[in-house]
Scaffold this motif. Sequence first.
Motif, mmCIF file in Angstrom:
data_model
loop_
_atom_site.group_PDB
_atom_site.id
_atom_site.type_symbol
_atom_site.label_atom_id
_atom_site.label_comp_id
_atom_site.label_asym_id
_atom_site.label_seq_id
_atom_site.Cartn_x
_atom_site.Cartn_y
_atom_site.Cartn_z
ATOM 1 N N ALA A 31 8.083 -33.701 -28.585
ATOM 2 C CA ALA A 31 7.657 -32.312 -28.547
ATOM 3 C C ALA A 31 7.173 -31.937 -27.156
ATOM 4 O O ALA A 31 6.624 -32.750 -26.427
ATOM 5 N N ALA A 32 7.409 -30.680 -26.794
ATOM 6 C CA ALA A 32 6.931 -30.180 -25.514
ATOM 7 C C ALA A 32 5.443 -29.891 -25.610
ATOM 8 O O ALA A 32 4.820 -30.019 -26.661
ATOM 9 N N ALA A 33 4.868 -29.472 -24.453
ATOM 10 C CA ALA A 33 3.422 -29.254 -24.410
ATOM 11 C C ALA A 33 3.000 -28.130 -25.335
ATOM 12 O O ALA A 33 1.865 -28.103 -25.798
ATOM 13 N N ASP A 34 3.896 -27.173 -25.601
ATOM 14 C CA ASP A 34 3.526 -26.039 -26.453
ATOM 15 C C ASP A 34 4.154 -26.167 -27.841
ATOM 16 O O ASP A 34 4.460 -25.181 -28.477
ATOM 17 N N GLU A 35 4.340 -27.388 -28.310
ATOM 18 C CA GLU A 35 4.882 -27.615 -29.628
ATOM 19 C C GLU A 35 3.988 -28.566 -30.423
ATOM 20 O O GLU A 35 3.348 -29.443 -29.858
ATOM 21 N N LEU A 36 3.969 -28.333 -31.709
ATOM 22 C CA LEU A 36 3.299 -29.242 -32.641
ATOM 23 C C LEU A 36 4.317 -29.631 -33.704
ATOM 24 O O LEU A 36 4.977 -28.763 -34.269
ATOM 25 N N THR A 37 4.457 -30.893 -33.955
ATOM 26 C CA THR A 37 5.430 -31.381 -34.929
ATOM 27 C C THR A 37 4.714 -31.908 -36.161
ATOM 28 O O THR A 37 3.779 -32.685 -36.055
ATOM 29 N N ILE A 38 5.170 -31.465 -37.313
ATOM 30 C CA ILE A 38 4.667 -31.964 -38.589
ATOM 31 C C ILE A 38 5.835 -32.630 -39.292
ATOM 32 O O ILE A 38 6.736 -31.952 -39.785
ATOM 33 N N PRO A 387 -3.119 -26.118 -36.013
ATOM 34 C CA PRO A 387 -3.859 -25.585 -34.859
ATOM 35 C C PRO A 387 -2.891 -24.884 -33.924
ATOM 36 O O PRO A 387 -2.015 -25.516 -33.332
ATOM 37 N N VAL A 388 -3.034 -23.569 -33.800
ATOM 38 C CA VAL A 388 -2.114 -22.806 -32.960
ATOM 39 C C VAL A 388 -2.711 -22.490 -31.597
ATOM 40 O O VAL A 388 -2.157 -21.701 -30.844
ATOM 41 N N SER A 389 -3.827 -23.083 -31.282
ATOM 42 C CA SER A 389 -4.387 -22.948 -29.938
ATOM 43 C C SER A 389 -5.125 -24.237 -29.614
ATOM 44 O O SER A 389 -5.463 -25.023 -30.498
ATOM 45 N N GLY A 390 -5.360 -24.459 -28.333
ATOM 46 C CA GLY A 390 -6.019 -25.682 -27.910
ATOM 47 C C GLY A 390 -5.037 -26.832 -27.845
ATOM 48 O O GLY A 390 -3.824 -26.655 -27.822
ATOM 49 N N THR A 391 -5.567 -28.024 -27.830
ATOM 50 C CA THR A 391 -4.726 -29.212 -27.680
ATOM 51 C C THR A 391 -4.833 -30.161 -28.855
ATOM 52 O O THR A 391 -4.372 -31.298 -28.770
ATOM 53 N N SER A 392 -5.450 -29.726 -29.948
ATOM 54 C CA SER A 392 -5.609 -30.598 -31.101
ATOM 55 C C SER A 392 -4.255 -30.873 -31.734
ATOM 56 O O SER A 392 -3.443 -29.962 -31.889
ATOM 57 N N PRO A 393 -3.977 -32.122 -32.126
ATOM 58 C CA PRO A 393 -2.709 -32.421 -32.790
ATOM 59 C C PRO A 393 -2.706 -31.891 -34.212
ATOM 60 O O PRO A 393 -3.752 -31.656 -34.812
#
Length: 774
Positions: A31-38, A387-393
């Motif tokens: 995933a890129a820096a602005d992506e979160l993968t579930i 989490p749609v902001s910050g850096t939390s996974p």
Amino acid sequence: MRRSRVLGAAALALATGIGALTAVPAAAGPAAADELTIAPLPHQEPSYRPVYGAGPKGAVLDRPAGGLYWKSFEDGREVPLADCATGAYDQSLQLGDTVGCERRTSPTAPGPLTLHDQATGRTETLAVPAGRTWTTTFSPTQVLAYEQDAEDRVTLHLIGRENEPRKDVTVSAPERIPVDSLWVRTSDEKGALLTYRSAAGPTTLALLDYARATLTPLTLPDGAPDPGHVDYSLGSQWVSLRKNGSATAILRSRADLTVTRSVNTPTPYGRTHPVGDWLVVQDRDATSNAVTALPVAGGAPRTLLARTSDRGLKTGTDGSAYLAGGTDSSHWAMHRIASGPDGAPVLSTVMTLPPNPANRLTLSLAQGRLIAGQEDPTRSLQGYSVPVSGTSPAKQTPDWSCDENADLRLCRPDADLPGWTVPTGDGRIVSLSTHGTGVAVNVRETRPGGTVRQVPLPGTEGLQPYLVKNASGRFVLFTVTENNTPRLLVADIDAGKVLDFKPSSAATLWGATLWDQASPYGVNGTDLRTGRVTQHQGFGVCRPSEIQVSGEWIYGLCPAAVETPGVWHLPSRTFVSLPFAPESGRVQLGDGYLVRRTNTGLEVYNLRSGTAVRERGIAQEFRRYGSDWTVDRFRRPPGLHGRGSDRPPGRCDRQRLPARGDRPGRRRHRGLQAGTDLAGQLVALQARLLLEADGAQQDVRHHHRRPHRHRGARPDRPRVGRQVPDGHVPLLRRVRVDAHRPPRRRPGGRTQHVRHGLRDPSPGRRPAARAPLN
């Protein structure tokens, strides 16, 4: 076999919490820096890897992506299997560790045959003998060919390979075989089982022995009319024959076909395969497909695997059997069953088979709450907090679920119905079902311990539910059919009733406002609580056929030949033109951004600068309408939520203006065009006037007619969706940029005309569309 990925729109992703959500293949890269993968949960059904052939040193397997390959049993090497059939008439051959390719120039012109040993890398090429035609069967020393006569009947020949001194041996057979009926069913290193149509009429099953060069018909088990009703297999020492539906297997010795044995199997269905002097049986009639081994000479059976795949056994060229099995999907492997030192079958692992991900069927995202429809194979809904902001996974395990076994009507997602898991924006999702002779709305609170309930709707008797179009808070806009004619209804799910409105097919909801086509052009916003039209937005000479609203933004689908495609920002009366001609059903609007589906993936556009800026592209194929990607239209950037009755339902994130006494530069207000250079730009909202000042403290206050009443500005009161009385409203506003300077009048002291919640600079006339801000 998908996993969910939350993507930010490049420059907007982490700063403002804007995200689009897609279902992507499990093989996607990091995933890129602005992506979160579930990642989806493991599928409860074990994975399966077909075995296309197996020899003494390896097996030919198939990857989900990448094609066939040969895997070594000794060192685990994996060698891609080249597709040699590149010509129109070429054909491929395969036996154990060896693959072959015949190059043909025409259907009736046999060509040279090349055989490649995957284990050793050795290659040999055989020229086709005159008058012979290759079959697709060969052994370590010979290749099966045939000679065709004028009556289209064939005589079989064994053509010697480089290591075989006998170069052309005629096979002794009881009769010549019609060429169109010859079929090699299975083969190993010692021979093959063939079927053909005999002169007497019925289909015959026969054993070809390479060493003896003989073809011997086999007597079928009692009651079997033809080989199609028989489970047959070649072992290293025995040929097994069992009539379908019979629990008795007949075994014939390959050394002497007159020697037979009868073995009673646990069940009458499944696969059988001789391994040494044992008969391996897969019980396909049981839920576990257990595999047991029975001694041919009689004795106690042995259980080899308690649970196996229902895809059956695969015979290896050395007499071994191959099949997948284990205890559960997380403990599954491809196994080889071969004779051990004492002659009894021994189980060994060829390769482990990790579980496939559960299938994702539907996606919905609201206020950072992700609901994924899942099939594994039971269908269910899974809830995640994203989490749609910050850096939390992102958490990889759901904190809420709803299973179809608990309630089939409320918890079974349907990939063919994109309106099945529609979010309301306040932590609930809704869908439709029948209730008696009427319609009910299924309401699910997607939180731990949340309720799942049905809301019957009086007055819907005789109507058939179809799809929820969208929802916002307590209001739901949905489609029903009456005498096969579709119509839209609006329901209040908290009050449990259908409201007296007749929306068009273009209508949409935002908060308590129903946006629909106006007459003759544009769109109107109607307050669902009062029935009054409180807002109007023009779209030139167009009545949009599709309307979307998110926060303070409204999109209308108009033909490009009639009006420039674009999106309006309601409070500032700013029109943002789009650099493409939208198509129906291919655009989703977010709060300040827009996502367009193309033939190759998604395009994300940032609208906040007044110009549609393409932030990023997402290359991916989407195959299901409305089910494999979505946006969070309820999620708004900090500082843009209002306190009015029409703000998006659920929680809202606010960023206040500097309080009195704050140090200069400590807090900066983020206005309409967050993240852009707005020094000196005025943004007029109904109850505030904001001034962006670079580096200076903003002390914004409203001065009312009573000078002794002094209150700080309330930045979270947008006019979107608020009912404003018609008429002339005197406004007196002053902005204090610096406490050491006298207040300046901006622009108050004048009477402004308000029409349907939007300021009209020329009373009695429709406002002209503004040019986009640059």
